[in-house]
Every structure is written in structure tokens, then in C-alpha cells.
Scaffold this active site. Structure first.
Site, PDB file in Angstrom:
ATOM      1  N   ASP A 222      -0.456  -0.748  13.216  1.00 12.22           N
ATOM      2  CA  ASP A 222      -0.887  -1.797  14.152  1.00 12.22           C
ATOM      3  C   ASP A 222      -1.768  -1.261  15.287  1.00 12.22           C
ATOM      4  O   ASP A 222      -2.327  -2.038  16.049  1.00 12.22           O
ATOM      5  CB  ASP A 222       0.347  -2.479  14.776  1.00 12.22           C
ATOM      6  CG  ASP A 222       1.154  -3.233  13.737  1.00 12.22           C
ATOM      7  OD1 ASP A 222       0.644  -3.435  12.627  1.00 12.22           O
ATOM      8  OD2 ASP A 222       2.301  -3.615  14.048  1.00 12.22           O
ATOM      9  N   TYR A 378       0.878  -5.958   2.519  1.00  6.64           N
ATOM     10  CA  TYR A 378       1.305  -4.624   2.103  1.00  6.64           C
ATOM     11  C   TYR A 378       0.194  -3.850   1.408  1.00  6.64           C
ATOM     12  O   TYR A 378       0.237  -2.625   1.352  1.00  6.64           O
ATOM     13  CB  TYR A 378       2.559  -4.724   1.226  1.00  6.64           C
ATOM     14  CG  TYR A 378       3.744  -5.201   2.046  1.00  6.64           C
ATOM     15  CD1 TYR A 378       4.345  -4.349   2.964  1.00  6.64           C
ATOM     16  CD2 TYR A 378       4.220  -6.502   1.945  1.00  6.64           C
ATOM     17  CE1 TYR A 378       5.398  -4.777   3.763  1.00  6.64           C
ATOM     18  CE2 TYR A 378       5.269  -6.940   2.731  1.00  6.64           C
ATOM     19  CZ  TYR A 378       5.851  -6.080   3.639  1.00  6.64           C
ATOM     20  OH  TYR A 378       6.888  -6.498   4.434  1.00  6.64           O
TER      21      TYR A 378
END
Ligand SMILES: Nc1ncnc2c1ncn2[C@@H]1O[C@H](COP(=O)(O)OP(=O)(O)OP(=O)(O)O)[C@@H](O)[C@H]1O
Ligand SMILES: O=P(O)(O)OC[C@H]1O[C@](O)(CO)[C@@H](O)[C@@H]1O
Ligand SMILES: [Mg+2]
Length: 494
Positions: A222, A378
Site C-alpha cells: 500500500d 491479489y
């Protein structure tokens, strides 16, 4: 000299002239005096013998603030990473271990590979263990022997060859295992939670007076770890997200009133969504947790979608998984579920949003709508690191190895304004970086998508700026690294 700071850790700060502050990291000699040293074996390594001034000067530090004014104090600095002339471990004395915790991230295997190869090739260390499956692996699983041969090709694979997990941090069992196995260098790769765990492991090791160096390597896809320039794997993830955005664009552009919705990772920070949007230029709207938005009425998302479809016949929306969670919990019953590490589990905002858009067009308009929802969550993190991330991972791993060999401990590594540095744990765990919507980067994004401001008027922005940055105007990315917490408490020690 030090002073108490958050929790048990001690702030090791040294101040100099003109407001210079070195926020140093702990050293084994802080609690074990008279440790013997030996010359760094690297000086006999033919590959490095030609490098002029290969060793880092003991006074070298890296400044946290790169943009300064004439009268600004020099501010916080961190110890520069790199090899030192003296080391505190004989090569055959070292017994190292590596553990990976938290979510996957491209480049994890490269970091593991380069710690192993760095220890072997630069320092002649040949006892390295992989801890199987994250923190709990210290006490619940067998270890994995790591050699250059075992790790030779792993940087070409996604994931982590030693496994990962959430939860299961039992500090005293972990330190018992370190002690029982005779491990004296611990390399811990993981995100904010992992680095908090590493800090308490370091504290317990210090309390027991063990000669064990603890080095953290920050990981998060992130890109929300403070102080460091960026986290490894982020670049790869943004690149991979382009494939999903392209697919959404092709699908949307090939059908009447096509809308492509792409959901990307980012629980609390929208960096992946923002950079993927800026890189792509095919995105008409980017929604992130930091920038509130609403759906219905004037200036809302539905109105914008209608307008874009009328103007252009198709559009692409990119959302971070944490965007609009407030809207979701208003309309769905909030579940309040948590993962094993205590992180809040989010509901699927992409699915929810897609359904809301479909319902709006079916019930409120006479327009046809063809919406395609793509969730590459993912896929963008389960891949190997790209070239740039691989080089970056090599530097991170080698910096960690040099630091531990030089006797530093209780530190994490990372680039600060382009130079690798040893950073105290509390600096990377005390807060999480978020996209600053009053920063120029977000303005660039808005200029590229032309999306509505959703009520964030120039007046609101001015108000936020007044509160957040009294004298600094919009400096690129700078406000992300602002720090206001500990500096005022540092005593003068000059
Ligand atoms: N405050 C804490 N003290 C000790 N251990 C912690 C703490 N917070 C988290 N941990 C441990 O750190 C490990 C990883 O934490 P978590 O699952 O939150 O991932 P992370 O490191 O934050 O990475 P990411 O968020 O990028 O997936 C877990 O084993 C968890 O038990
Ligand atoms: O599904 P998992 O493995 O818990 O990981 C998901 C989370 O991990 C992160 O990638 C952080 O590493 C978040 O963006 C995401 O919400
Ligand atoms: Mg985390």
C-alpha cells in the site's frame, strides 16, 4: 543520552548546530559494554577492493526534510546505512534467521535472496535459517535452511518461499526460540504490524541482555509506511494494475455505455489507485479512502457517470478497497470483522458500488448501461518484483545486513530522500501515510481525470492547508512525510 518515548523504547537523539537532530538507532553496545570488534571482511573482497571510500563514514547522516527555507532548522536526520569499517560479529559466530509476516508483496523473495547472498558473499556467514510461516513459525514450526543455492532463483517467483501469516505474535515464546536456537541476527520483513512486533522483540532481547541484532525491512504494497521514500513492491503493483485498467478500458470502450470498474488494494491509503490512475490516463474517476464522495444528487458520482457516458460513450472507475467504506456501512449492516492480526476486514466496495451503479441506471434513468467489474486485488501482489523493485530490494537487504554486522539493532532500513538510512522502529510505526488531497499529486490526478471534487471546494482545501501546513505551500509529496509528533520533545544535547 536518551529519554523515554512511546511504550518501552528509548529515543536516542543527539542534537547539533542550527537545529540539527540525529534520531539514532540502538546499538548492541548500548546494553552490552566492551563488545569486541573485528575488521570488516569486505575490505578483502576483490569485488569491492576497487571502490574508493566503500565504508560509510561514521558521522554520515541522512536528512528527513529535503525542502528547506533559509531560516528553517536543520531538523531530523537518520544514520546513513552501509558497511562500517569495524564489525561486531565474526563471520563464523553469526547464526541468522529471516521471517516474513503480513500480506504478500512483490519482491519478498528478492529481499530473502539478497539477505542470504549478502551474508554469505560479503561477510562469509553460512548459517541462515528461514522461519516458516511468519511470527508463529518461531515456536510452532520447523525452520528452513537457507543457502545461496536454495535461494538462487527465488526472485523470479511471487510470494515468499518461507511463508507468511497474520496473528500469532507471542513475544516471549519468539525470544525463547531465538535464544534456544542460538540465533544472533534476526531479519524481519513485514508491514506496520510486523515492525511493531519487531520493536517488542528487540525490547525483550535487550531486557534479557542478549547479543542479538534485530533488523526490520519494511514491506507494504500500500506504500503507506512513513519516512521512507516508497516501499518495495509498490512499483510492481502499480505496473500490474495497468493490465486490469487496460482490460476495463477495452471492455467499456467496445460496448454501448460501457463502464469498467476496477478495485485495487489500499485499506486506508489510496496510493496504488492514485498512481495506477495517473500512469494509465484511461481512468475517468479515481476513488480513494482519503477523499470522501457521495453517489446521488448534484455533483455526485451518478451524475458524473451519466455525463461521461453522454459525452464519451464509456468510462473507467478505479477504486481503492478502502474508499467509500462509510457509505457501505451506512447501507449494509456493518460486520466489524477482524483478521488474525486485528486489522479490520473491509467489505467488497467494488461489488457493492457496481450494484449501486446498475440499480441507479435501471431505476432512475432511461439509459442502457453495461458494467464490467474487475477485481485484480491479489493478482497485483502475487507476482515477482519488477526490475526496479528487484534492485531496490537488493539495496534494502544489503543495508540491513551491513547494519546488523555493524552491531546496530532495533532498526528498520529504507531510503530517505534517495539515501538508505537506519530508522528507529517508532518512526515507521507511529502513523500511516495517506494521500494528502491538498497536495499537488492529487491535483494532478484531478486534472487528468476531470472527476468532480465531491464537495471538496477550494475553500475547504484552503482551510485544511491552514491547519496542516502553516507556512509550507504545496510541496510535492512532502506533506505525506510531515512529522509533528516527537521532534518537539527532543532535549538539547549539544
Ligand atoms: N502491535 C503489535 N505488537 C506485536 N505484534 C504485532 C502487532 N501488530 C501486529 N503484530 C504482528 O505482526 C504480524 C503482521 O501484522 P499484520 O498482519 O498486521 O501485517 P503487516 O505487517 O501490518 O503487513 P500488511 O499490513 O502489509 O499486510 C502478525 O503476526 C501480528 O501478530
Ligand atoms: O487478504 P489479506 O492477505 O489479509 O491481505 C489484504 C490486505 O493486505 C494489504 O495488501 C496490506 O498488505 C491490504 O491492502 C489488503 O487489504
Ligand atoms: Mg498492516
Amino acid at each position: 543520552m536518551g529519554m523515554a518515548c512511546s511504550e518501552n523504547s528509548v529515543l536516542k537523539a543527539v542534537s547539533g548546530e542550527a537545529g540539527y537532530v540525529l534520531e539514532d538507532v540502538p546499538h548492541l553496545t548500548d546494553y552490552i559494554p566492551d563488545l569486541p570488534t573485528c575488521p570488516n571482511p569486505l575490505q578483502f573482497n576483490p569485488a569491492y577492493s576497487v571502490v574508493k571510500q566503500y565504508f560509510v563514514n561514521s558521522d554520515d547522516t541522512v536528512t528527513q526534510k529535503i525542502v528547506v527555507h533559509k531560516s528553517s532548522p536543520r531538523g531530523i536526520h537518520f544514520r546513513r546505512a552501509g558497511p562500517r569499517q569495524k564489525v561486531y560479529f565474526e563471520p563464523d559466530e553469526v547464526h541468522a534467521c529471516i521471517v516474513t509476516c503480513g500480506g504478500l508483496c512483490p519482491g519478498l523473495n528478492t529481499v530473502i535472496r539478497e539477505i542470504v547472498c549478502g551474508l554469505y558473499n560479503m561477510y562469509g556467514v553460512n548459517r541462515i535459517l528461514g522461519i516458516d510461516g511468519g511470527y508463529r513459525g518461531f515456536y510452532a514450526r520447523n525452520t528452513i535452511t537457507l543457502t545461496p543455492k536454495v535461494v538462487n532463483d527465488i526472485h523470479k517467483r511471487g510470494g515468499t518461499i518461507i511463508g507468511t501469516s497474520r496473528g500469532g505474535h507471542d513475544t516471549s515464546k519468539i525470544v525463547d526460540s531465538i535464544q534456544d536456537r542460538g540465533i544472533n541476527q534476526v531479519y524481519i520483513i513485514g508491514g506496520d504490524g510486523t515492525q511493531k512486533g519487531a520493536a517488542v522483540i528487540y525490547e525483550e532481547i535487550k531486557r534479557r541482555g542478549l547479543k542479538v541484532a534485530v533488523a526490520g525491512i519494511p514491506k507494504t504494497i500500500d506504500n503507506d509506511i512513513p519516512v521512507i521514500d516508497r516501499s518495495f513492491g509498490f512499483d510492481t503493483a502499480v505496473e500490474e494494475a495497468q493490465r486490469a485498467i487496460n482490460a476495463a478500458h477495452v471492455e467499456a470502450g467496445s460496448i454501448e455505455n460501457g463502464v469498467g470498474v476496477v478495485k485495487l488494494m489500499g485499506r486506508f491509503s489510496g496510493f496504488i489507485a492514485m498512481y495506477a490512475t495517473l500512469a494509465s490516463r484511461d481512468v475517468d474517476c479515481c476513488l480513494i479512502p482519503e477523499s470522501p464522495f457521495y453517489l446521488e444528487g448534484k455533483g455526485g458520482l451518478f451524475e458524473y457517470i451519466e455525463r461521461r457516458l453522454k459525452e464519451n460513450g464509456h468510462m473507467v472507475i478505479v477504486m481503492a478497497e478502502g474508499a467509500g467504506q462509510d457509505l457501505l456501512s451506512e447501507s449494509l449492516q456493518s460486520m466489524n470483522l477482524k483478521d488474525a492480526s486485528g486489522n479490520k476486514l473491509l467489505q467488497d466496495v467494488g461489488l457493492w458500488m457496481s450494484q449501486r451503479i446498475k440499480d441507479h441506471f435501471a431505476l432512475q434513468t432511461k439509459m442502457v448501461l453495461n458494467l464490467k467489474y474487475i477485481d485484480p486485488t491479489y493478482m497485483i501482489r502475487a507476482i515477482p518484483g519488477n526490475a526496479s523493485d528487484n534492485v531496490y530490494c537488493t539495496l534494502l537487504a544489503q543495508s540491513a545486513v551491513h547494519g546488523a554486522m555493524a552491531g546496530y539493532t532495533g532498526f528498520t532500513v529504507g531510503p530517505v530522500n534517495g539515501r538508505h538510512a537506519y530508522i528507529p522502529f517508532y518512526r515507521v510505526t507511529e502513523k500511516t501515510n495517506q494521500v494528502v488531497i491538498t497536495d499537488r499529486m492529487w491535483a494532478r490526478l484531478l486534472a487528468s481525470t476531470n472527476q468532480p471534487s465531491f464537495g471538496t471546494t477550494p475553500k475547504d482545501v484552503t482551510e485544511v492547508m491552514k491547519e496542516e501546513e502553516p507556512q509550507a505551500p504545496l510541496l510535492d509529496g512532502d506533506s505525506c512525510n510531515e512529522d509533528k509528533i516527537l521532534t518537539k520533545d527532543i532535549p538539547s544535547m549539544s
